[in-house]
Design an enzyme around this catalytic site. Sequence first.
Site, PDB file in Angstrom:
ATOM      1  N   TYR A   1       6.846  36.206 -28.413  1.00 25.60           N
ATOM      2  CA  TYR A   1       7.132  35.472 -28.320  1.00 25.60           C
ATOM      3  C   TYR A   1       7.312  33.751 -28.359  1.00 25.60           C
ATOM      4  CZ  TYR A   1       9.344  38.460 -24.420  1.00 25.60           C
ATOM      5  OH  TYR A   1       9.933  39.756 -23.747  1.00 25.60           O
TER       6      TYR A   1
ATOM      7  N   ARG B   1       5.948  43.426 -33.435  1.00 24.04           N
ATOM      8  CA  ARG B   1       5.941  41.991 -33.723  1.00 24.04           C
ATOM      9  C   ARG B   1       4.986  41.362 -34.270  1.00 24.04           C
ATOM     10  NH1 ARG B   1       6.706  41.730 -26.283  1.00 24.04           N
ATOM     11  NH2 ARG B   1       9.215  42.955 -26.682  1.00 24.04           N
TER      12      ARG B   1
ATOM     13  N   ASP C   1       3.568  43.680 -17.501  1.00 24.41           N
ATOM     14  CA  ASP C   1       4.717  42.330 -17.398  1.00 24.41           C
ATOM     15  C   ASP C   1       5.112  42.521 -15.627  1.00 24.41           C
ATOM     16  OD1 ASP C   1       5.585  42.113 -19.978  1.00 24.41           O
ATOM     17  OD2 ASP C   1       6.471  43.716 -19.603  1.00 24.41           O
TER      18      ASP C   1
ATOM     19  N   ARG D   1      18.551  38.633 -28.235  1.00 22.86           N
ATOM     20  CA  ARG D   1      17.921  40.170 -28.503  1.00 22.86           C
ATOM     21  C   ARG D   1      18.486  41.136 -28.520  1.00 22.86           C
ATOM     22  NH1 ARG D   1      12.612  41.403 -25.155  1.00 22.86           N
ATOM     23  NH2 ARG D   1      11.550  43.868 -25.954  1.00 22.86           N
TER      24      ARG D   1
ATOM     25  N   ARG E   1       1.117  35.009 -20.725  1.00 20.15           N
ATOM     26  CA  ARG E   1       2.574  34.756 -21.894  1.00 20.15           C
ATOM     27  C   ARG E   1       3.184  34.214 -21.428  1.00 20.15           C
ATOM     28  NH1 ARG E   1       5.029  41.023 -23.366  1.00 20.15           N
ATOM     29  NH2 ARG E   1       5.819  39.649 -24.325  1.00 20.15           N
TER      30      ARG E   1
ATOM     31  N   GLU F   1       3.933  33.375 -28.834  1.00 15.11           N
ATOM     32  CA  GLU F   1       2.313  34.153 -28.434  1.00 15.11           C
ATOM     33  C   GLU F   1       2.078  34.524 -29.767  1.00 15.11           C
ATOM     34  OE1 GLU F   1       4.123  35.871 -24.372  1.00 15.11           O
ATOM     35  OE2 GLU F   1       4.547  36.764 -26.385  1.00 15.11           O
TER      36      GLU F   1
END
Length: 349
Positions: free
Chosen positions: A310, A282, A47, A222, A22, A326
């Site tokens: 991303y 997404r 994450d 963002r 990622r 991604e």
Amino acid sequence: MNGACEQSVLWTSGTDGYDTYRIPAIIVTTRGTVLAFCEGRRNSRSDTGDIDMLVKRSADGGRTWSDQKVVWGDAGNTCGNPCPVVDRETGTVWLPMTHNLGIDHEPRIIDGTSEGTRTVWVTASEDDGRTWRELRNITATAKRPEWTWYATGPGNGIQLSSGRLLIPCDHIEAGTKRYYSHVVYSDDHGETWRLGGSTLVDQVNECCVVELENGDVVLNTRNYDRTKRTRQVTVSGDGGMTWQDQRHDETLIEPICQAALIRYPDKGDRLLFSNPANREERRNLTVRLSGNGGRSWLHERVLHPGPAAYSSLAVLPDGTAACLYERGEDHSYETITLARFDLEWMMDG
């Protein structure tokens, strides 16, 4: 490329000892080498946990790539958020990143109940990414004590016309738990790093940055303000020390996700932007082209209509644009894919 777009997979999740790849970042060195970075997440998509920083190199404009190399791994801890920047005067590639203990999850770090906290680090390469300097902890000058969560980029930093190296970042305040974007900078070719300004309004975090032809710096962020599901932008006239005119860009819709922004060299205020252009999910990774510094976006092309998240942008030595992003079919994190396309293809949209 004569009006073409070519795509190839650089990383496939579930291979070479990593569950998930990622957080892509891509830059081009002064010698024309293309460097692609990402996080290698060993055990899950999470994450946090055992996460390494990886790099691949290309000497032919992104057509072929080296095997991946670990830039930073720390025995079960989290090494991530690549935000490389090239010093055009020295040729050095600087790589700011963040670190936390693998047992510490983001909510606990934000609450102040974690074992450790987020720290800020930097390394550098003088040989186009073949080798990297010993890591240096810059937390003391890059992060305020009252900040909990912290992220560099992810994506890429820039070098201003003044020579300043500028890294887009974000943080969360302890107590208020408010999200802000900010920058860190170096005026001595990466030897020391200091805090620049933060956004005036909160509910923003991961961000990307460009310098316009007139010297203004634009931060594109963002956005967590769900009354408008669009990116926020703010402008600095002093190299990132202060920010003003924070507003929503009504064209740049988003589902709450990172994005990428670059300025084409030697083409005035022509900007390229990429993100999943969808208000809810997404997916629909889209690149947009502006000819006036982001005041309007006249051209757009979809790189992938399915799950995507991303991304990172660069201009390759031959003038071709590159978007490292991604991409998947069932979910966004199946691959990290490189799209190479020229302005002719971009302006057909």
